[in-house]
Design a protein around this motif. Structure first.
Motif, PDB file in Angstrom:
ATOM      1  N   GLN A  50       0.818  -1.302   0.105  1.00 14.98           N
ATOM      2  CA  GLN A  50      -0.286   0.400   0.303  1.00 14.98           C
ATOM      3  C   GLN A  50       0.442   1.317  -0.106  1.00 14.98           C
ATOM      4  OE1 GLN A  50      -2.488  -0.646   3.550  1.00 14.98           O
ATOM      5  NE2 GLN A  50      -3.496  -1.637   2.461  1.00 14.98           N
ATOM      6  N   ILE A  51       1.748   1.673   0.690  1.00 14.96           N
ATOM      7  CA  ILE A  51       2.941   2.204   1.337  1.00 14.96           C
ATOM      8  C   ILE A  51       3.856   2.282  -0.437  1.00 14.96           C
ATOM      9  CG2 ILE A  51       4.212   3.258   2.005  1.00 14.96           C
ATOM     10  CD1 ILE A  51       3.549   2.602   4.790  1.00 14.96           C
ATOM     11  N   TYR A  52       3.722   1.765  -0.580  1.00 17.10           N
ATOM     12  CA  TYR A  52       4.928   0.988  -2.472  1.00 17.10           C
ATOM     13  C   TYR A  52       3.921   2.158  -3.357  1.00 17.10           C
ATOM     14  CZ  TYR A  52       7.995   0.074  -6.299  1.00 17.10           C
ATOM     15  OH  TYR A  52       8.565   0.081  -7.568  1.00 17.10           O
ATOM     16  N   ASN A  53       3.187   1.721  -3.670  1.00 15.36           N
ATOM     17  CA  ASN A  53       2.072   2.050  -4.202  1.00 15.36           C
ATOM     18  C   ASN A  53       1.485   3.615  -4.166  1.00 15.36           C
ATOM     19  OD1 ASN A  53       1.505   0.097  -5.929  1.00 15.36           O
ATOM     20  ND2 ASN A  53       0.403  -0.526  -4.946  1.00 15.36           N
ATOM     21  N   GLN A  54       2.030   5.047  -3.635  1.00 21.01           N
ATOM     22  CA  GLN A  54       1.835   5.819  -2.645  1.00 21.01           C
ATOM     23  C   GLN A  54       2.268   6.491  -3.107  1.00 21.01           C
ATOM     24  OE1 GLN A  54       1.363   4.860   1.993  1.00 21.01           O
ATOM     25  NE2 GLN A  54      -0.817   6.946   1.430  1.00 21.01           N
ATOM     26  N   TYR A  55       3.840   5.612  -3.272  1.00 24.68           N
ATOM     27  CA  TYR A  55       4.909   6.741  -3.375  1.00 24.68           C
ATOM     28  C   TYR A  55       4.667   6.578  -5.251  1.00 24.68           C
ATOM     29  CZ  TYR A  55       6.562   7.979   1.089  1.00 24.68           C
ATOM     30  OH  TYR A  55       6.802   8.059   2.935  1.00 24.68           O
TER      31      TYR A  55
END
Length: 472
Positions: A152-157
């Motif tokens: 989820q965080i990787y996709n945010q970035y």
């Protein structure tokens, strides 16, 4: 005659009614009494859960009575001191404790539970006593949740990666015809429970050729420095730019790492899927002579309305309230500041410490939560032992240069204050690490200062675990 007889009886009747005190049989029995059942038979393996159950039964409602113990009028307990002694204690030869250690006041166990689980966690968190199969299942579930959070965080970035047009406008080395001799970040590495997000910063010195790489620092998403090396420039150095680079002649005097070797080290950490964060990152990539397309640039993230870029120093002061680059630059610090700025912009966080989700978060301390309903809880312990408990409003003090002697003296002071009707905690905990000569006399002082209806629970270590229960 009848009148005189009546008059003679009146004093007797009056004396019987008015002078003889009336005894309240209920008040006479209101005292705390402990009985250990079947005390001569060693119990099963000692586990901290036994201490948990004892505390819960004594001070919380609707708890099951331990089969090996009964306490009469436990509701009268005003204060309880729990001491975990990490050493054996010979009660029979003890000058002071022998009088307390009657057979019906102490319980013995065959052996201790092995393991290095933190004592405070084992007392306050029931999840530490789950069976191994359930623990393994919970660990797998936790790992799965961590992986989902990482994605989820990787996709945010990914949503903030510079597109091709932005890379071109900000002079990133992306044209392979022009930068044909640059090294590409390619291939994929096996990432085990780790976000493939990094921040990078380089320092350069002026040479006969151009600005050349002299230092490269890389930090991961959790602010851990994964690479920090000095690099030997390829041509003669004309200016070390110490004011801006932090590089001195002395620092580079014995450096042998070449640019090509530095590139290999960077490639051992980053791959084609790595999201690389930096401030004006095009300068760092040019210094490294490397090409990459998954870039998050904080100078672009914080572009002003008039399309002007701000320096890292100004952004750190404005958004993080941090003063950096006062005398010189530090690539480790600059990489971490760029990472924090990216987290602020992308995740809208208020704090910029390491990511919390990658650390195993302890379950809610259900035992502690219930015990707090009984009254205040106070720990006389070193901060590093109980840091994780402070957020649950546990009373705490880290005695200066804390040692076992000072812990016991502080507990005695707390008990003395209770006898003076001060507002004090009802549960006091401490862990005594070492057997020392003054232990018994300090305990006696503590006992004498304690108010009536105080209970002491001594969990005694050694080859044979014992629990000594004392009431006053």
């Amino acid at each position: 005659m009848a009148t005189k007889a009546a008059n003679r009886e009146e004093p007797g009747i009056e004396k019987k009614v008015c002078i003889t005190p009336v005894t309240n049989p209920i008040q006479q029995t209101q005292k705390i009494d402990i009985s250990v059942i079947d005390h001569e038979t060693p119990k099963k393996t000692f586990k901290q859960k036994i201490l948990q159950i004892l505390l819960m039964w004594l001070f919380c409602k609707n708890q099951v009575n331990p089969l090996w113990l009964t306490v009469t009028n436990k509701h009268l307990i005003k204060c309880c001191v729990v001491m975990n002694l990490n050493f054996a204690l010979d009660l029979s030869s003890s000058q002071y404790l022998s009088s307390f250690s009657q057979k019906d006041k102490i319980v013995y166990f065959k052996q201790m539970e092995q393991g290095n689980v933190n004592f405070w966690q084992s007392v306050f968190y029931t999840r530490y006593h789950e069976d191994q199969v359930l623990q393994a299942q919970n660990q797998q579930q936790m790992n799965h949740q961590v992986i989902l959070q990482e994605h989820q965080i990787y996709n945010q970035y990914r949503n903030f990666i510079l597109n091709k047009e932005q890379l071109k406008m900000n002079l990133y080395p992306i044209d392979e015809k022009i930068y044909h001799d640059y090294v590409r970040l390619d291939g994929k590495k096996e990432q085990k429970n780790r976000l493939n997000i990094f921040a990078i910063d380089c320092e350069m010195v002026q040479t006969e050729n151009r600005l050349e790489l002299a230092r490269v620092s890389i930090v991961d998403y959790n602010y851990r420095v994964v690479l920090d090396i000095l690099v030997k420039p390829q041509t003669k150095i004309l200016d070390y730019n110490t004011k801006y680079s932090g590089i001195t002649e002395e620092m580079l005097s014995n450096v042998t790492i070449t640019l090509a070797e530095a590139q290999k080290m960077v490639k051992s950490i980053l791959d084609e899927d790595s999201i690389v964060i930096g401030h004006s990152l095009e300068n760092d990539l040019n210094a490294l002579q490397m090409m990459h397309h998954k870039c998050v640039d904080t100078s672009v993230l914080y572009m002003t309305e008039s399309n002007r870029k701000s320096s890292l120093k100004n952004l750190a002061y404005k958004y993080l309230n941090l003063s950096i680059q006062k005398d010189t630059h530090d690539s480790n610090e600059d990489a971490k500041i760029a990472l924090s700025l990216a987290k602020l912009r992308i995740e809208i966080l208020n704090h910029f410490s390491s990511a919390s989700f990658t650390q195993q978060q302890p379950a809610t301390p259900d035992v502690l939560t219930q015990l707090k309903k009984f009254g205040g809880i106070h720990l006389v312990e070193s901060r590093q032992e109980v840091e994780f408990l402070l957020k649950y409003d546990v009373g705490f003090e880290d005695v200066e240069q804390i040692n076992d002697d000072k812990k016991m003296k502080r507990m005695a002071e707390l008990l003395k204050q209770r006898s003076a009707n001060a507002v004090n905690p009802k549960l006091i905990f401490a862990q005594i690490q070492n057997n020392f000569q003054e232990f018994e006399s300090l305990f006696l002082t503590m006992y004498n200062l304690a108010p009536s209806q105080t209970m002491f629970i001594l969990s005694i270590g050694g080859d044979q675990q014992q629990i000594l229960l004392i009431t006053k």
